[in-house]
Design a protein around this motif. Sequence first.
Motif, PDB file in Angstrom:
ATOM      1  N   GLU A  67      45.632  44.259  50.705  1.00  0.00           N
ATOM      2  CA  GLU A  67      44.742  43.181  51.190  1.00  0.00           C
ATOM      3  C   GLU A  67      43.354  43.468  50.186  1.00  0.00           C
ATOM      4  OE1 GLU A  67      45.793  41.674  55.579  1.00  0.00           O
ATOM      5  OE2 GLU A  67      43.921  42.634  55.469  1.00  0.00           O
ATOM      6  N   ILE A  68      43.148  44.910  50.090  1.00  0.00           N
ATOM      7  CA  ILE A  68      42.000  45.194  49.314  1.00  0.00           C
ATOM      8  C   ILE A  68      42.192  44.638  48.051  1.00  0.00           C
ATOM      9  CG2 ILE A  68      40.454  46.933  48.335  1.00  0.00           C
ATOM     10  CD1 ILE A  68      41.015  48.934  50.983  1.00  0.00           C
ATOM     11  N   ALA A  69      43.462  44.950  47.549  1.00  0.00           N
ATOM     12  CA  ALA A  69      43.659  44.594  46.174  1.00  0.00           C
ATOM     13  C   ALA A  69      43.804  42.984  45.965  1.00  0.00           C
ATOM     14  CB  ALA A  69      44.951  45.087  45.758  1.00  0.00           C
ATOM     15  N   ARG A  70      44.134  42.193  46.955  1.00  0.00           N
ATOM     16  CA  ARG A  70      43.958  40.800  46.924  1.00  0.00           C
ATOM     17  C   ARG A  70      42.588  40.318  46.806  1.00  0.00           C
ATOM     18  NH1 ARG A  70      48.355  37.610  48.369  1.00  0.00           N
ATOM     19  NH2 ARG A  70      50.362  38.663  48.998  1.00  0.00           N
ATOM     20  N   ALA A  71      41.562  40.985  47.483  1.00  0.00           N
ATOM     21  CA  ALA A  71      40.210  40.668  47.612  1.00  0.00           C
ATOM     22  C   ALA A  71      39.633  41.094  46.223  1.00  0.00           C
ATOM     23  CB  ALA A  71      39.389  41.328  48.702  1.00  0.00           C
ATOM     24  N   GLU A  72      40.127  42.179  45.461  1.00  0.00           N
ATOM     25  CA  GLU A  72      39.324  42.365  44.358  1.00  0.00           C
ATOM     26  C   GLU A  72      40.283  41.213  43.168  1.00  0.00           C
ATOM     27  OE1 GLU A  72      39.169  46.193  41.292  1.00  0.00           O
ATOM     28  OE2 GLU A  72      40.568  46.115  42.572  1.00  0.00           O
ATOM     29  N   GLU A  73      41.444  40.908  43.341  1.00  0.00           N
ATOM     30  CA  GLU A  73      42.094  39.964  42.592  1.00  0.00           C
ATOM     31  C   GLU A  73      41.562  38.597  42.610  1.00  0.00           C
ATOM     32  OE1 GLU A  73      44.944  38.241  40.018  1.00  0.00           O
ATOM     33  OE2 GLU A  73      44.693  40.395  40.388  1.00  0.00           O
ATOM     34  N   VAL A  74      40.683  38.123  43.563  1.00  0.00           N
ATOM     35  CA  VAL A  74      40.222  36.885  43.544  1.00  0.00           C
ATOM     36  C   VAL A  74      38.486  36.985  43.510  1.00  0.00           C
ATOM     37  CG1 VAL A  74      41.757  35.964  45.191  1.00  0.00           C
ATOM     38  CG2 VAL A  74      39.759  37.027  46.299  1.00  0.00           C
ATOM     39  N   GLY A  75      38.138  38.290  42.866  1.00  0.00           N
ATOM     40  CA  GLY A  75      36.873  38.297  42.510  1.00  0.00           C
ATOM     41  C   GLY A  75      35.807  39.081  43.324  1.00  0.00           C
ATOM     42  N   ALA A  76      36.308  39.450  44.539  1.00  0.00           N
ATOM     43  CA  ALA A  76      35.365  39.933  45.423  1.00  0.00           C
ATOM     44  C   ALA A  76      34.933  41.315  45.321  1.00  0.00           C
ATOM     45  CB  ALA A  76      35.776  39.964  46.990  1.00  0.00           C
ATOM     46  N   SER A  77      33.830  41.896  45.792  1.00  0.00           N
ATOM     47  CA  SER A  77      33.518  43.356  45.688  1.00  0.00           C
ATOM     48  C   SER A  77      32.178  43.632  46.381  1.00  0.00           C
ATOM     49  CB  SER A  77      33.187  43.580  44.011  1.00  0.00           C
ATOM     50  OG  SER A  77      31.944  42.859  43.665  1.00  0.00           O
ATOM     51  N   GLY A  78      31.812  44.804  46.344  1.00  0.00           N
ATOM     52  CA  GLY A  78      30.581  45.126  47.173  1.00  0.00           C
ATOM     53  C   GLY A  78      30.811  44.811  48.450  1.00  0.00           C
ATOM     54  N   PRO A  79      29.362  44.010  49.024  1.00  0.00           N
ATOM     55  CA  PRO A  79      29.310  43.477  50.269  1.00  0.00           C
ATOM     56  C   PRO A  79      30.168  42.356  50.734  1.00  0.00           C
ATOM     57  CG  PRO A  79      27.285  43.087  48.837  1.00  0.00           C
ATOM     58  CD  PRO A  79      28.306  43.783  48.103  1.00  0.00           C
ATOM     59  N   GLN A  80      30.868  42.099  49.700  1.00  0.00           N
ATOM     60  CA  GLN A  80      31.734  40.977  49.992  1.00  0.00           C
ATOM     61  C   GLN A  80      33.091  41.680  50.741  1.00  0.00           C
ATOM     62  OE1 GLN A  80      32.060  39.448  45.918  1.00  0.00           O
ATOM     63  NE2 GLN A  80      31.853  37.293  46.990  1.00  0.00           N
ATOM     64  N   ILE A  81      33.309  42.896  51.027  1.00  0.00           N
ATOM     65  CA  ILE A  81      34.665  43.442  51.227  1.00  0.00           C
ATOM     66  C   ILE A  81      34.338  44.467  52.421  1.00  0.00           C
ATOM     67  CG2 ILE A  81      36.531  44.819  50.791  1.00  0.00           C
ATOM     68  CD1 ILE A  81      36.188  43.709  47.754  1.00  0.00           C
ATOM     69  N   LEU A  82      35.060  44.185  53.551  1.00  0.00           N
ATOM     70  CA  LEU A  82      35.015  45.363  54.656  1.00  0.00           C
ATOM     71  C   LEU A  82      36.460  45.779  54.764  1.00  0.00           C
ATOM     72  CD1 LEU A  82      33.373  42.954  57.663  1.00  0.00           C
ATOM     73  CD2 LEU A  82      32.317  44.588  56.012  1.00  0.00           C
ATOM     74  N   VAL A  83      36.500  47.138  54.739  1.00  0.00           N
ATOM     75  CA  VAL A  83      37.697  47.931  55.055  1.00  0.00           C
ATOM     76  C   VAL A  83      37.901  48.378  56.440  1.00  0.00           C
ATOM     77  CG1 VAL A  83      39.155  49.733  54.281  1.00  0.00           C
ATOM     78  CG2 VAL A  83      37.548  48.603  52.727  1.00  0.00           C
ATOM     79  N   ASN A  84      38.871  47.950  57.069  1.00  0.00           N
ATOM     80  CA  ASN A  84      38.742  48.149  58.676  1.00  0.00           C
ATOM     81  C   ASN A  84      40.436  48.850  58.772  1.00  0.00           C
ATOM     82  OD1 ASN A  84      38.539  48.426  61.424  1.00  0.00           O
ATOM     83  ND2 ASN A  84      38.460  45.892  61.272  1.00  0.00           N
ATOM     84  N   GLY A  85      40.430  49.085  60.125  1.00  0.00           N
ATOM     85  CA  GLY A  85      41.968  49.677  60.312  1.00  0.00           C
ATOM     86  C   GLY A  85      41.735  51.011  61.237  1.00  0.00           C
TER      87      GLY A  85
END
Length: 384
Positions: A73-91
């Motif tokens: 899912e982190i890779a998908r976020a990066e693939e669509v151009g998200a970075s920095g404060p646009q991403i939360l890593v949970n689990g």
Amino acid sequence: MTLPTAALHDAAERFGTPLYVYDAAELDAALARVRSAFGPARVYYAMKANPNLTLLRRLNAAGVGFECVSPGEIARAEEVGASGPQILVNGPAKSAAEYATGARLGATFIVDREEEVALLPPASRALVRVNPALEVSTHDHLATGAAGSKFGVTLQQAPRVLEALRAAGHTALGLHVHIGSAIRDAHDFTAAFGRLTELREQTGPLAVLDAGGGWGLDADLHGIAREARAAASAFGAELWVEPGRYLVARAGTLLTRVVGTKRTGRNFCLVDAGMTELLRPMLYGAEHPVTPLWDGDEVGIWDIAGPACESGDLLARDISMPQPTRGALVAIGEAGAYGAAMSSNYLTRSRPAEALYEPGTGDGQDWTLIRRRETPQDVWAAEI
């Protein structure tokens, strides 16, 4: 169901069945409802609900961030151009890859247990997930804020974890709470926010309160938002929210064709989709609205049964509908969340195609294919 019947027939003819179809207008409308209720709150989409890249790009373009719970899912976020404060890593059990990639992208980590503080990359931004120990109005498998759940730290531990983050040189942004999915009673959220605000004297002011998501599809969002804003205000914090199912469920429909009928102790309408395409009925006892896309005078009570050799492979029970005929279409509604996302290759079944409905786009076509149907060769391509 939000899509015109004629459009559903068109999609089934063009792309075959089983088929997931999504209504772009309903996706946009759901996001608009969230923003109307929660105002300036920062919105993160809980990607596990539906990670299709086309939908993610649409949400990213609308300024929505992403809550990610796996390296993929982190890779998908990066693939669509998200970075920095646009991403939360949970689990609750993050891997080394999640820490490393999250740090490279400048993501915010949601700390799920005390020991995790020592695992964070240097100088991380973090929230502390708090388990309010509540019994809530949803299926046990969806209740993430119950005392027996594996998620979060206790109310007693939370201030200590915030202080440990600061002592380790991290930025302790604030607190996070998510009590489950498909919550039916809005008072459950009131109770959760109330338990968090009891920590105010121990934590002092905070930069962020992440109120999670989990709202039922018919929830009073404005009422929940008022309670969430009040809780954030108690900490002097910015409000963040994480809708997943709420944004995509009603936008999605699973189309399946009737294969035949069978009468034993019950009346079965046999269709070409089942637990491998939509697991929620078997996994959670979830009930999805069912619409037969044909007419008839002879109405009976039917169970919608899939092709798997499993007794639990039922998409719905006790559906009143006209006599099914081979080749007729059935629309399973509210399937945009945890439908395609949970589909599997059990029985070497090929996962279904997905298509987006947006009139006037795609070279003048209403439908755009956003995931092709797998072939058997796709299914075993990684095997040696």
